[in-house]
Scaffold this motif. Structure first.
Motif, mmCIF file in Angstrom:
data_model
loop_
_atom_site.group_PDB
_atom_site.id
_atom_site.type_symbol
_atom_site.label_atom_id
_atom_site.label_comp_id
_atom_site.label_asym_id
_atom_site.label_seq_id
_atom_site.Cartn_x
_atom_site.Cartn_y
_atom_site.Cartn_z
ATOM 1 N N TYR A 669 -71.287 16.761 42.621
ATOM 2 C CA TYR A 669 -72.224 17.247 41.593
ATOM 3 C C TYR A 669 -72.295 18.767 41.456
ATOM 4 O O TYR A 669 -72.426 19.284 40.353
ATOM 5 C CB TYR A 669 -73.661 16.782 41.898
ATOM 6 N N GLU A 670 -72.295 19.472 42.557
ATOM 7 C CA GLU A 670 -72.746 20.865 42.529
ATOM 8 C C GLU A 670 -71.679 21.824 42.021
ATOM 9 O O GLU A 670 -70.531 21.755 42.434
ATOM 10 C CB GLU A 670 -73.205 21.274 43.931
ATOM 11 N N ASN A 671 -72.096 22.722 41.142
ATOM 12 C CA ASN A 671 -71.168 23.660 40.554
ATOM 13 C C ASN A 671 -71.968 24.785 39.904
ATOM 14 O O ASN A 671 -72.724 24.547 38.975
ATOM 15 C CB ASN A 671 -70.324 22.930 39.481
ATOM 16 N N VAL A 672 -71.811 26.000 40.428
ATOM 17 C CA VAL A 672 -72.445 27.148 39.780
ATOM 18 C C VAL A 672 -71.534 27.545 38.625
ATOM 19 O O VAL A 672 -70.453 28.084 38.830
ATOM 20 C CB VAL A 672 -72.603 28.330 40.764
ATOM 21 N N TYR A 687 -78.206 22.645 37.902
ATOM 22 C CA TYR A 687 -77.464 22.651 39.166
ATOM 23 C C TYR A 687 -77.956 21.426 39.947
ATOM 24 O O TYR A 687 -79.091 21.400 40.431
ATOM 25 C CB TYR A 687 -77.720 23.934 39.965
ATOM 26 N N ILE A 688 -77.106 20.416 40.038
ATOM 27 C CA ILE A 688 -77.586 19.099 40.482
ATOM 28 C C ILE A 688 -77.405 18.904 41.985
ATOM 29 O O ILE A 688 -76.288 18.900 42.504
ATOM 30 C CB ILE A 688 -76.838 17.976 39.726
ATOM 31 N N LEU A 689 -78.535 18.725 42.667
ATOM 32 C CA LEU A 689 -78.511 18.434 44.106
ATOM 33 C C LEU A 689 -78.686 16.930 44.305
ATOM 34 O O LEU A 689 -79.362 16.274 43.523
ATOM 35 C CB LEU A 689 -79.681 19.124 44.816
ATOM 36 N N CYS B 136 -84.740 17.965 49.257
ATOM 37 C CA CYS B 136 -84.658 18.489 50.620
ATOM 38 C C CYS B 136 -83.217 18.914 50.809
ATOM 39 O O CYS B 136 -82.307 18.161 50.467
ATOM 40 C CB CYS B 136 -85.033 17.423 51.645
ATOM 41 N N ARG B 137 -82.988 20.102 51.313
ATOM 42 C CA ARG B 137 -81.625 20.576 51.492
ATOM 43 C C ARG B 137 -81.171 20.482 52.951
ATOM 44 O O ARG B 137 -80.001 20.686 53.234
ATOM 45 C CB ARG B 137 -81.549 22.029 51.016
ATOM 46 N N CYS B 138 -82.097 20.198 53.874
ATOM 47 C CA CYS B 138 -81.735 20.216 55.300
ATOM 48 C C CYS B 138 -81.384 18.840 55.860
ATOM 49 O O CYS B 138 -80.470 18.714 56.654
ATOM 50 C CB CYS B 138 -82.876 20.762 56.152
#
Lengths: 764, 158
Positions: A669-672, A687-689, B136-138
């Motif tokens: 997913y992630e791409n700046v 910006y997809i987490l 949550c990123r961790c």
């Protein structure tokens, strides 16, 4: 097997209670009366000359306390972990959209915002360089006077790679490219500063990764005595490498100095994405040769990094790309070359995985392709070529610390997911005919520590106070990974005391010693060794105090389990509390320091290369690919890390689970997205987490191997699990739908396109 | 701009506070009421770090204006524990090591609270959906999901 009370167990974190109650005070949680709010004026163009910068109207706005430009910087106008060429405030040129031009401090956010809009800037636009290819053209405008190549590295070749490739039965070549990636810590960069005029001390609270380096960088820009700058960098709300460099620290110190009032600066999410460092976008070309027997013969790697406008730590990142690129395998001949190139794109910087994620994505696909050519099982193929302790690496240095890659591969082979993968895929497919399922594997070695030739040390202090409270002082920052708990475990174990007695004072340049930076998966190993060194000094000291108290020679006493006792009469003892009380009453409090320095490699290729310690890891992924939409679902990931001894089992699992999801985001997913220097991704809507709904079921199989020079046998595990998960997912996609990817992220559109191409080829 | 007075129930107590009318609930909590457990992560409703309960419903406090809470009930992370006695969700988060940097955790726990208040026997998918607005990123969410399951079991057994 040694039996431990704290080491290798599941120990609840010492900071968890405050975190679940909201009591933890992060640097951005600090507010006080009369606290000014600061804002930064950022460049509105990605590349331009500054013709005029006029802040006079902003200065006149009521409620504005300071508007600062480069003219107000007393010292060096630049920062950077390695080369300080990133301007604190730009003088006559901007080189990316995140460049800072002016600072405002005002009575409230709204006034600060309004003041920014009153600053007049006249630019003369310059051509925008987006990629290294453009930057390397002969007629390309120079982003810096010295040219557009920021750093180049050519590791002394091992053998003759061309000969090795010529003598190989099978040679494959491919180029892989990766995108800029955002750290996306939930706490964006921010903090507070206060100037105490009487003491001449500027205090900066700012979640970071190394308060002592921040202290020096602030001092250099303010032309100030570093000992009169206090930086409190711990705790921080996530860092992942992105907070090792300066963000708000120098700006805050300048504003506090000029306004003499408390100042607060907290970047917006958009500002964090635009201005802060990213994982470098890179292109990696592999040429790999092997014999018909499946033995690797030669590897030739070229890496080109898009580093953005300034240096920060780009050189070491590129170097570690090269060091990571062959993986933990044997090749008699090798060559590794790379360049890092300036552009006006996003800023490349430090990011968990540090140059490895970009190259391992390609390498581990190449290895699967080679195994397939011979009809070999991917794990068998890796085992056949894997290094062992004492071997000479692909780079030419001897592997003198624990090497567990084979053990992780063996353990991977024994997992149900690997062993029964054909049945698992069949069963899943029976329930979802429109999907295809695949299982993939990948491995990595990840360097631990800064590397040869760099100052890679730790100092810690242990004190025992009256009443028996034990204080551990470390400059290390708690960036979320749980290192403070691991330190407390190691100290409690070494002293034989209860962990509850230990209080850790951390990340404060006035209250704790310099333990080095929290980066490079280094903290457990080096701070653990420093703690053990302190305990080694402490025990004879405790015996000395007891000898004084009892009035007998020290050799009649011994230390164990938190007390000193008579050798002749083990029931006659003094506890730590009693010892501290006695020492306190005699006016000499108990305080010892411990130090440790990383042991280094037998070779030195310069700039930190190579390393002496590695985390070894294998990861397996199970994916489902929707053949109608191209969507990839990651169903399960198993991580099998060898990090020496696990200090805290929950901590190791937590590192793996978080890293896997970070790697999943990077893969899918992630791409700046930056076009002509403009950021198209400015928040979490673009910006997809990964969310809780996207993540796989996870399992961590800890593969322990005692490392004799590590504390209790430990190395480190912070970064490795974020790396091979990407090629494991990509190899699993190939297993499912027989298409490979040379570019990240793997969007549904890219999957569909590849599947259509494949169908077209097959029809023909 | 002239400030206005807002009255509401905060963590079970009546409060009366002056606020600029354009303040968000997030800023009111943090900057006027000293409750910094509620975190700003994006200030545009995309990360969930600022989640609080408004009349029992989880909301992003960065998207609620201060005057909107007039006469209503707000519950924040600071209102969950009974003195030193943590609630079962908080206990489970500690015990299952669901906390790393901790910055998303207050919002995460508030979303979990809203879920378990209305659905004491959630499936794993229901838990995932309930916290899907909390980034949550961790942790990779694994231990967070487990902690919420454990908390649900304990609450049911009471």
């Amino acid at each position: 097997m040694t039996s431990y009370r704290y080491i290798g167990r599941r120990v609840p974190r010492i900071d968890a209670r405050d975190k679940v109650t909201g009591r933890t005070v992060y640097s951005t949680d600090r507010y006080s009366e009369n606290m000014l709010r600061a804002r930064v004026l950022r460049s509105s163009l990605p590349h331009a000359k500054i013709i005029r910068l006029d802040v006079s109207r902003a200065r006149e706005l009521p409620g504005v306390e300071a508007v600062l430009t480069h003219e107000d910087i007393p010292g060096h106008n630049g920062f950077g972990i390695v080369t300080p060429n990133w301007p604190v405030l730009c003088v006559d040129r901007v080189r990316y959209r995140g460049d800072a031009l002016a600072l405002v401090a005002a009575r409230d956010e709204e006034t600060a915002e309004e003041a920014l809009s009153l600053i007049e800037v006249e630019y003369e636009p310059l051509p925008i360089i987006e990629t290294p290819e453009e930057a390397l053209r002969e007629d390309a405008p120079l982003i810096h006077e010295g040219g557009n190549i920021q750093h180049s590295m050519d590791i002394p070749p091992k053998g003759d790679v061309e000969k090795g490739l010529a003598e190989s039965d099978i040679v494959i070549e491919e180029t892989y490219s990766t995108q800029f990636m955002e750290h996306a810590y939930l706490e964006t960069e921010g903090g507070v500063a206060i100037y105490d005029e009487e003491e001449g001390v500027i205090t900066v609270w700012c979640g970071d990764q190394y308060a002592f380096r921040d202290q020096l960088q602030i001092a250099r820009s303010l032309d100030w005595d570093p000992l009169k700058i206090r930086v409190i960098g711990s705790p921080t709300g996530g860092a992942f490498g992105g907070k090792d460099e300066i963000s708000v620290q120098i700006h805050l110190a300048l504003l506090a100095y000029y306004t003499k009032k408390p100042v607060r600066l907290h970047w917006s999410r958009e500002e964090s994405i635009v201005a802060g460092p990213k994982r470098h976008a890179m292109k990696t070309t592999f040429r790999i040769g092997m014999g018909n027997d499946g033995k690797l013969k030669a590897i030739d790697v070229k890496v080109v990094a898009n580093t953005g406008a300034y240096d920060t730590i780009a050189g070491p990142v590129l170097n570690l790309s090269l060091e990571s690129s062959p993986g933990p395998y044997k090749y008699p001949q090798s060559r590794f070359r790379g360049i890092s190139v300036y552009t006006n794109n996003a800023m490349g910087g430090e990011f968990r995985g540090f140059g490895a994620a970009q190259v391992v994505f390609g390498l581990e696909q190449e290895l699967d392709k080679l195994a397939e050519r011979l009809g070999m099982d991917p794990i068998e193929f890796r085992l056949l070529n894997a290094v062992e302790e004492g071997d000479i690496s692909a780079l030419g240095h001897r592997l003198q610390t624990s090497v567990g890659i084979k053990e992780t591969l063996e353990a991977a082979r024994k997992t149900d997911l690997w062993r029964d993968r054909e049945k698992i895929k069949r069963d899943l497919n029976a329930a979802a005919r429109y999907k295809k399922f695949g299982v993939g594997v990948a491995s990595e070695w990840h360097a631990v520590g800064l590397g040869v030739g760099l100052p890679d040390f730790s100092n810690i202090i242990v004190e025992i106070h009256e009443g028996g409270e034990i204080i551990l002082r470390t400059g290390a920052i708690e960036i979320g990974q749980g290192n403070l708990t691991a330190y407390a475990q190691m100290l409690a174990e070494a002293l034989g005391c209860d962990i509850e007695k230990i209080k850790v004072i951390h990340g404060d340049t006035f209250e704790s010693p310099d333990s080095g930076t929290v980066t490079a998966s280094r903290s457990i190993l080096i701070n653990g060794n420093a703690i053990l060194d302190a305990v080694k000094t402490l025990q004879p000291k405790l015996i000395e105090i007891a000898a004084d108290k009892f009035g007998i020679p020290g050799d009649e006493l011994e230390y164990s389990d938190g007390r000193v006792s008579f050798r002749s009469d083990p029931d006659r003892t003094l506890t730590l509390a009693e010892l501290a009380d006695h020492a306190g009453s005699s006016g000499v409090p108990i305080k010892v320091t411990g130090t440790a320095v990383f042991a280094t490699s037998d070779k030195d290729f310069g700039d930190g290369l190579p390393h002496n310690y590695y985390t070894y890891i294998t990861q397996i992924a199970l994916v489902g690919v929707d053949t109608g939409t191209g969507e990839v679902e990651v169903l399960k990931v198993i991580s099998l890390p060898e990090m020496g001894k696990a200090i805290n089992v929950d901590g190791v699992e937590g590192q793996c689970e978080g890293a896997v999801v970070m790697g999943q985001g990077y893969t899918l997913y992630e791409n700046v997205v930056v076009e002509k220097g403009e950021f198209k991704t400015t928040g979490f809507a673009t910006y997809i987490l990964p969310t809780a709904l996207d993540v796989p079921e996870q399992e961590t199989v800890i593969v322990e191997k005692f490392e004799k020079s590590g504390p209790f046998g430990a190395k480190g595990v912070g970064e490795a699990p974020t790396v091979p998960v990407t090629p494991a997912i990509v190899n699993a996609i190939y297993d499912a739908v027989r298409v490979r990817f040379k570019k990240l992220p793997i969007t549904p559109e890219a999957v569909l396109e590849k599947m259509r191409d494949l169908a077209g080829t097959e029809e023909r | 701009m002239e400030e206005i007075t807002v009255q509401f129930m905060l963590n079970g107590k009546a409060v009366r506070v002056e606020t600029p009318p354009a303040f968000t609930l997030l800023r009111l909590l943090r900057e006027r009421l000293g409750l910094t457990g509620t975190k700003p992560g994006c200030e545009r409703g995309e990360c969930g770090a600022c989640t609080v309960l408004l009349d029992g419903e989880p909301v992003n406090s960065c998207l609620i204006l201060a005057p909107q809470v007039e006469g209503r009930e707000v519950l924040t992370i600071e209102g969950l524990a009974d003195g030193d006695k943590l609630n079962p969700i908080q206990e489970a988060f500690i015990e299952k090591s669901a906390v790393q940097c901790g910055y998303c955790i207050p919002g995460m726990i508030m979303s979990a609270t809203a879920l378990l208040d209305t659905n004491p026997e959630p499936s794993r998918d229901e838990i995932k959906t309930a916290i899907s607005g909390n980034l949550c990123r961790c942790t990779g969410y694994t231990k967070i999901i487990r902690a919420i399951e454990v908390a649900a079991e304990r609450i049911r057994k009471r």
